[in-house]
Design a protein around this motif. Structure first.
Motif, PDB file in Angstrom:
ATOM      1  N   ASP A   7       4.979   4.833   3.640  1.00 49.21           N
ATOM      2  CA  ASP A   7       4.064   4.219   4.589  1.00 49.21           C
ATOM      3  C   ASP A   7       2.653   4.302   4.004  1.00 49.21           C
ATOM      4  N   LEU A   8       1.788   3.409   4.425  1.00 50.67           N
ATOM      5  CA  LEU A   8       0.467   3.325   3.809  1.00 50.67           C
ATOM      6  C   LEU A   8      -0.368   4.578   4.021  1.00 50.67           C
ATOM      7  N   ALA A   9      -0.153   5.304   5.077  1.00 58.37           N
ATOM      8  CA  ALA A   9      -0.900   6.546   5.291  1.00 58.37           C
ATOM      9  C   ALA A   9      -0.620   7.550   4.180  1.00 58.37           C
ATOM     10  N   HIS A  10       0.598   7.556   3.665  1.00 56.84           N
ATOM     11  CA  HIS A  10       0.942   8.445   2.545  1.00 56.84           C
ATOM     12  C   HIS A  10       0.572   7.821   1.201  1.00 56.84           C
ATOM     13  N   GLU A  11       0.693   6.516   1.106  1.00 55.45           N
ATOM     14  CA  GLU A  11       0.415   5.829  -0.150  1.00 55.45           C
ATOM     15  C   GLU A  11      -1.088   5.731  -0.429  1.00 55.45           C
ATOM     16  N   LEU A  12      -1.870   5.492   0.614  1.00 58.55           N
ATOM     17  CA  LEU A  12      -3.318   5.294   0.460  1.00 58.55           C
ATOM     18  C   LEU A  12      -4.091   6.114   1.500  1.00 58.55           C
ATOM     19  N   PRO A  13      -3.980   7.428   1.479  1.00 61.37           N
ATOM     20  CA  PRO A  13      -4.592   8.247   2.538  1.00 61.37           C
ATOM     21  C   PRO A  13      -6.111   8.109   2.619  1.00 61.37           C
ATOM     22  N   GLU A  14      -6.756   7.798   1.519  1.00 58.15           N
ATOM     23  CA  GLU A  14      -8.208   7.666   1.526  1.00 58.15           C
ATOM     24  C   GLU A  14      -8.687   6.428   2.297  1.00 58.15           C
ATOM     25  N   TYR A  15      -7.767   5.517   2.613  1.00 55.03           N
ATOM     26  CA  TYR A  15      -8.106   4.294   3.337  1.00 55.03           C
ATOM     27  C   TYR A  15      -7.594   4.299   4.783  1.00 55.03           C
ATOM     28  N   LYS A  16      -7.216   5.436   5.291  1.00 59.62           N
ATOM     29  CA  LYS A  16      -6.602   5.515   6.620  1.00 59.62           C
ATOM     30  C   LYS A  16      -7.451   4.832   7.697  1.00 59.62           C
ATOM     31  N   LEU A  61      13.689  -6.536  -3.169  1.00 57.46           N
ATOM     32  CA  LEU A  61      13.022  -5.966  -1.997  1.00 57.46           C
ATOM     33  C   LEU A  61      11.894  -5.028  -2.407  1.00 57.46           C
ATOM     34  N   LYS A  62      12.162  -4.207  -3.414  1.00 61.79           N
ATOM     35  CA  LYS A  62      11.141  -3.270  -3.876  1.00 61.79           C
ATOM     36  C   LYS A  62       9.947  -4.006  -4.496  1.00 61.79           C
ATOM     37  N   LYS A  63      10.198  -5.100  -5.192  1.00 61.86           N
ATOM     38  CA  LYS A  63       9.104  -5.879  -5.774  1.00 61.86           C
ATOM     39  C   LYS A  63       8.274  -6.549  -4.685  1.00 61.86           C
ATOM     40  N   LYS A  64       8.940  -7.056  -3.647  1.00 61.36           N
ATOM     41  CA  LYS A  64       8.205  -7.659  -2.531  1.00 61.36           C
ATOM     42  C   LYS A  64       7.320  -6.610  -1.859  1.00 61.36           C
ATOM     43  N   ARG A  65       7.865  -5.403  -1.675  1.00 64.93           N
ATOM     44  CA  ARG A  65       7.082  -4.332  -1.058  1.00 64.93           C
ATOM     45  C   ARG A  65       5.879  -3.978  -1.928  1.00 64.93           C
ATOM     46  N   LEU A  66       6.090  -3.907  -3.228  1.00 66.58           N
ATOM     47  CA  LEU A  66       4.991  -3.600  -4.141  1.00 66.58           C
ATOM     48  C   LEU A  66       3.923  -4.695  -4.113  1.00 66.58           C
ATOM     49  N   ASN A  67       4.349  -5.959  -4.040  1.00 66.84           N
ATOM     50  CA  ASN A  67       3.387  -7.058  -3.944  1.00 66.84           C
ATOM     51  C   ASN A  67       2.565  -6.955  -2.663  1.00 66.84           C
ATOM     52  N   CYS A  68       3.216  -6.605  -1.553  1.00 66.87           N
ATOM     53  CA  CYS A  68       2.491  -6.411  -0.292  1.00 66.87           C
ATOM     54  C   CYS A  68       1.483  -5.273  -0.431  1.00 66.87           C
ATOM     55  N   LYS A  69       1.914  -4.170  -1.018  1.00 66.61           N
ATOM     56  CA  LYS A  69       1.019  -3.025  -1.201  1.00 66.61           C
ATOM     57  C   LYS A  69      -0.170  -3.409  -2.069  1.00 66.61           C
ATOM     58  N   ASP A  70       0.076  -4.128  -3.151  1.00 69.40           N
ATOM     59  CA  ASP A  70      -1.014  -4.566  -4.019  1.00 69.40           C
ATOM     60  C   ASP A  70      -2.004  -5.451  -3.266  1.00 69.40           C
ATOM     61  N   GLU A  71      -1.487  -6.362  -2.460  1.00 67.16           N
ATOM     62  CA  GLU A  71      -2.360  -7.251  -1.697  1.00 67.16           C
ATOM     63  C   GLU A  71      -3.163  -6.467  -0.665  1.00 67.16           C
ATOM     64  N   LEU A  72      -2.512  -5.525   0.005  1.00 62.34           N
ATOM     65  CA  LEU A  72      -3.218  -4.692   0.985  1.00 62.34           C
ATOM     66  C   LEU A  72      -4.312  -3.878   0.309  1.00 62.34           C
ATOM     67  N   TYR A  73      -3.997  -3.295  -0.825  1.00 64.34           N
ATOM     68  CA  TYR A  73      -4.962  -2.481  -1.551  1.00 64.34           C
ATOM     69  C   TYR A  73      -6.161  -3.331  -1.986  1.00 64.34           C
ATOM     70  N   THR A  74      -5.903  -4.521  -2.463  1.00 67.16           N
ATOM     71  CA  THR A  74      -6.978  -5.423  -2.875  1.00 67.16           C
ATOM     72  C   THR A  74      -7.889  -5.746  -1.695  1.00 67.16           C
ATOM     73  N   MET A  75      -7.298  -6.029  -0.543  1.00 61.68           N
ATOM     74  CA  MET A  75      -8.099  -6.330   0.652  1.00 61.68           C
ATOM     75  C   MET A  75      -8.892  -5.104   1.101  1.00 61.68           C
ATOM     76  N   LEU A  76      -8.287  -3.928   1.022  1.00 62.44           N
ATOM     77  CA  LEU A  76      -8.987  -2.702   1.412  1.00 62.44           C
ATOM     78  C   LEU A  76     -10.181  -2.427   0.501  1.00 62.44           C
ATOM     79  N   LYS A  77      -9.989  -2.610  -0.789  1.00 64.20           N
ATOM     80  CA  LYS A  77     -11.077  -2.378  -1.736  1.00 64.20           C
ATOM     81  C   LYS A  77     -12.219  -3.357  -1.522  1.00 64.20           C
ATOM     82  N   ALA A  78     -11.889  -4.591  -1.161  1.00 61.37           N
ATOM     83  CA  ALA A  78     -12.904  -5.623  -0.986  1.00 61.37           C
ATOM     84  C   ALA A  78     -13.661  -5.478   0.334  1.00 61.37           C
ATOM     85  N   ALA A  79     -13.084  -4.780   1.283  1.00 59.16           N
ATOM     86  CA  ALA A  79     -13.707  -4.671   2.618  1.00 59.16           C
ATOM     87  C   ALA A  79     -14.876  -3.702   2.609  1.00 59.16           C
TER      88      ALA A  79
END
Length: 79
Positions: A7-16, A61-79
């Motif tokens: 889950d993103l809270a564990h994957e990206l805790p600094e962006y909670k 499925l794992k690649k789709k999840r990774l693509n979603c995570k990458d997109e989320l991370y990109t949006m978080l960094k840009a915000a």
């Protein structure tokens, strides 16, 4: 069975806090966030139930999840 937390809270805790804010204010972020969690749940269920699936399907499925995570991370960094 893998017992990793994806889950993103564990994957990206600094962006909670930013994750929470963006889910509230950005419809596209919210959609990708939901897709990420659906994929994570599907992957976990396949692993937990030891469901026979092709390697290609499981890796897809794992690649789709990774693509979603990458997109989320990109949006978080840009915000």
């Amino acid at each position: 069975m893998h017992d990793e937390k994806h889950d993103l809270a564990h994957e990206l805790p600094e962006y909670k806090d930013k994750i929470h804010a963006m889910k509230e204010s950005n419809a596209h972020f919210r959609k990708v966030f939901e897709d990420y969690h659906v994929l994570t749940k599907d992957i976990h269920q396949l692993e937990a139930k030891n469901v026979p699936v092709t390697d290609e399907h499981f890796e897809g499925l794992k690649k789709k999840r990774l693509n979603c995570k990458d997109e989320l991370y990109t949006m978080l960094k840009a915000a």
